[in-house]
Design an enzyme around this catalytic site. Structure first.
Site, PDB file in Angstrom:
ATOM      1  N   TYR A 141       0.820  -1.215   0.000  1.00 33.83           N
ATOM      2  CA  TYR A 141       0.000   0.000   0.000  1.00 33.83           C
ATOM      3  C   TYR A 141       0.856   1.268   0.000  1.00 33.83           C
ATOM      4  O   TYR A 141       0.368   2.355  -0.299  1.00 33.83           O
ATOM      5  CB  TYR A 141      -0.950   0.034   1.208  1.00 33.83           C
ATOM      6  CG  TYR A 141      -2.046  -1.021   1.163  1.00 33.83           C
ATOM      7  CD1 TYR A 141      -2.308  -1.730  -0.005  1.00 33.83           C
ATOM      8  CD2 TYR A 141      -2.815  -1.308   2.275  1.00 33.83           C
ATOM      9  CE1 TYR A 141      -3.296  -2.685  -0.053  1.00 33.83           C
ATOM     10  CE2 TYR A 141      -3.813  -2.270   2.234  1.00 33.83           C
ATOM     11  CZ  TYR A 141      -4.046  -2.957   1.068  1.00 33.83           C
ATOM     12  OH  TYR A 141      -5.027  -3.908   1.025  1.00 33.83           O
ATOM     13  N   LYS A 192       3.223 -15.449   1.570  1.00 35.95           N
ATOM     14  CA  LYS A 192       3.279 -16.228   0.325  1.00 35.95           C
ATOM     15  C   LYS A 192       4.752 -16.454   0.003  1.00 35.95           C
ATOM     16  O   LYS A 192       5.296 -15.875  -0.944  1.00 35.95           O
ATOM     17  CB  LYS A 192       2.582 -15.457  -0.811  1.00 35.95           C
ATOM     18  CG  LYS A 192       1.064 -15.387  -0.688  1.00 35.95           C
ATOM     19  CD  LYS A 192       0.356 -16.677  -1.031  1.00 35.95           C
ATOM     20  CE  LYS A 192       0.308 -16.911  -2.520  1.00 35.95           C
ATOM     21  NZ  LYS A 192      -0.383 -18.185  -2.856  1.00 35.95           N
ATOM     22  N   ASP A 225      -3.239 -17.651   1.168  1.00 29.17           N
ATOM     23  CA  ASP A 225      -4.489 -18.094   0.528  1.00 29.17           C
ATOM     24  C   ASP A 225      -5.082 -19.280   1.286  1.00 29.17           C
ATOM     25  O   ASP A 225      -6.284 -19.372   1.504  1.00 29.17           O
ATOM     26  CB  ASP A 225      -4.266 -18.422  -0.955  1.00 29.17           C
ATOM     27  CG  ASP A 225      -3.094 -19.350  -1.197  1.00 29.17           C
ATOM     28  OD1 ASP A 225      -2.185 -19.415  -0.342  1.00 29.17           O
ATOM     29  OD2 ASP A 225      -3.061 -20.020  -2.254  1.00 29.17           O
ATOM     30  N   ASP A 249      -5.255  -7.081   5.644  1.00 27.86           N
ATOM     31  CA  ASP A 249      -6.478  -6.381   5.263  1.00 27.86           C
ATOM     32  C   ASP A 249      -7.552  -7.405   4.890  1.00 27.86           C
ATOM     33  O   ASP A 249      -8.701  -7.357   5.355  1.00 27.86           O
ATOM     34  CB  ASP A 249      -6.141  -5.479   4.050  1.00 27.86           C
ATOM     35  CG  ASP A 249      -7.209  -4.446   3.776  1.00 27.86           C
ATOM     36  OD1 ASP A 249      -8.206  -4.418   4.499  1.00 27.86           O
ATOM     37  OD2 ASP A 249      -7.039  -3.678   2.808  1.00 27.86           O
ATOM     38  N   ASP A 253     -10.803  -9.081   7.413  1.00 25.59           N
ATOM     39  CA  ASP A 253     -12.210  -8.952   6.997  1.00 25.59           C
ATOM     40  C   ASP A 253     -12.898 -10.315   6.945  1.00 25.59           C
ATOM     41  O   ASP A 253     -14.070 -10.440   7.304  1.00 25.59           O
ATOM     42  CB  ASP A 253     -12.312  -8.259   5.634  1.00 25.59           C
ATOM     43  CG  ASP A 253     -12.353  -6.740   5.771  1.00 25.59           C
ATOM     44  OD1 ASP A 253     -12.066  -6.246   6.878  1.00 25.59           O
ATOM     45  OD2 ASP A 253     -12.670  -6.054   4.788  1.00 25.59           O
TER      46      ASP A 253
END
Ligand code: NAD
Length: 368
Positions: A141, A192, A225, A249, A253
């Site tokens: 970001y 990852k 993932d 992030d 959620d």
């Protein structure tokens, strides 16, 4: 002992839910051997209306010198056309940046009384208590270059850059391990490492911190993932999950929705410990926004805001007993069937923001 709180209610339902936290603060001042001194400022659209900026320099200075900032929510359609740098969210980003709040803590706690509100089956979520520790100031970001360029052949190319340094990974890993020690003492690092160089470094650094500084805390590495899948398949396998800004992030959620409503979710953002006092800069806020659709109607659920204050008691002031009292008061109120509109099922009696706040205070009185 006295602590300085800086309250920033913000816009929309922010002031309504902050009022209920003020009552809890008053309750603490009357019933506990600690004094909270409160000052209040403007952030977001209301600060823009008053000063033409999303937060004034004077209020920034007060935030920086406080022991903790308690933040409501910002934004709303009234400020949709405000210049980008003065938009309501700019106040929130400025606070995070200037206070150096690099660690975002988002608990996902499923109160047994609300297990039916989850999208998952009751047995998968009942008693769920996980904590996502998200790196908040680095990663994709913020990394440069960050741009959209037009190539010679007329095509456009967008670039975001994922960057992490060893020190950035170390400090967020330490926060996760320290918190794990106060909980079930397990850490899962989601990255990852199979396809990203930043994931390789993340895995190496977190493993080294675990081996050298926290040998008593089991560490598991999980591909980000797969972590998302596991959160939906069997979320109770986790205690603390540590991850970078982007994965945090998304995973926070996913975890949030396991628990039901947005109106129930608190968060904390912490900075580095001060070299002299050891105290961290900190801001506590509900995960939800300013809910313009219900603002001013007395319909907002104040629990996420009250639970955010409970996180302040726990993480800024080491008032664990009092934090547990607030958390128990919330659980008891839910157990007794009190519901604001966002968590009500057909046939439930719906209570107002003030009634929900008053019920939490009544439970605190019963618990003391
Ligand atoms: P939102 O979180 O404000 O609302 C989403 C939905 O959830 C709405 O239907 C709302 O009524 C409901 N809701 C949210 N909090 C609730 C509560 N405590 N009790 C009951 N119901 C609740 O998200 P949005 O509608 O996408 O955004 C509204 C404004 O808030 C926008 O201006 C957005 O930019 C801003 N926003 C601010 C923050 C923040 O201040 N941290 C976070 C997200 C969005």
């Amino acid at each position: 002992m006295s602590h300085k709180l800086f309250l920033l209610p913000g816009d929309g339902i922010g002031p309504e839910i902050m009022n209920e936290v003020k009552l809890i603060i008053d309750w603490m001042n009357s019933n506990v051997d600690v004094t909270f001194e409160c000052d209040e400022g403007l952030v977001g659209g209301c600060a823009y209306d008053a000063h033409g900026v999303a937060i004034s320099e004077e209020d920034m200075a007060k935030a920086i010198t406080s022991d903790a900032v308690i933040f409501g929510a910002v934004g709303g359609p009234k400020w949709a056309d405000v210049a980008y740098e003065a938009r309501p969210e700019a106040g929130l980003l400025r606070l995070r940046k200037d206070l150096g709040l690099f660690a975002n803590l988002r608990p996902a706690l499923c109160y047994p009384a609300l297990a039916e509100s989850s999208a998952l089956k009751r047995e998968l979520v009942e008693g769920l208590d996980i904590l996502i520790v998200r790196e908040l100031t680095g990663g994709v970001y913020f990394g440069e270059p960050k741009e959209i360029v037009t190539l010679e052949n007329g095509e456009q190319r967008a670039v975001d850059t994922q960057i992490y340094t060893t020190s950035e990974i170390k400090r967020i890993a330490r926060v996760a391990f320290e918190l794990a020690k106060t909980r079930s003492n397990r850490v899962a690092s989601a990255e990852k490492h199979n396809v990203m160089r930043s994931g390789v470094l993340w895995k190496q650094v977190v493993s080294k911190i675990a081996a050298e500084e926290y040998p008593g805390t089991p560490l598991e590495h999980v591909l980000a993932d797969n972590c998302a899948m596991q959160l939906v398949r069997n979320p109770k396998q986790y205690d603390v999950i540590v991850c970078d800004n982007l994965f945090g992030d998304i995973l926070s959620d996913v975890a949030a929705m396991l628990t039901g409503s947005l109106g129930m979710l608190p968060s904390a953002s912490l900075g580095a410990p001060d070299v002299v006092t050891g105290k961290r800069k900190a801001m506590y806020e509900p995960v939800h926004g300013s809910a313009p659709d219900i603002a001013g109607k007395g319909a907002a659920n104040p629990i996420a805001m009250i639970a955010s204050f409970s996180m302040a008691l726990r993480y800024s002031f080491e008032m664990i007993k009092e934090a547990e009292m607030v958390d128990t008061a919330i659980a008891n109120v839910l157990e007794k069937g009190l519901r604001t509109g966002d968590i009500a099922k057909a046939g439930d009696t719906v209570v107002s923001t003030k009634e929900m706040g008053a019920a939490v205070i009544a439970e605190l009185n019963a618990l003391k």
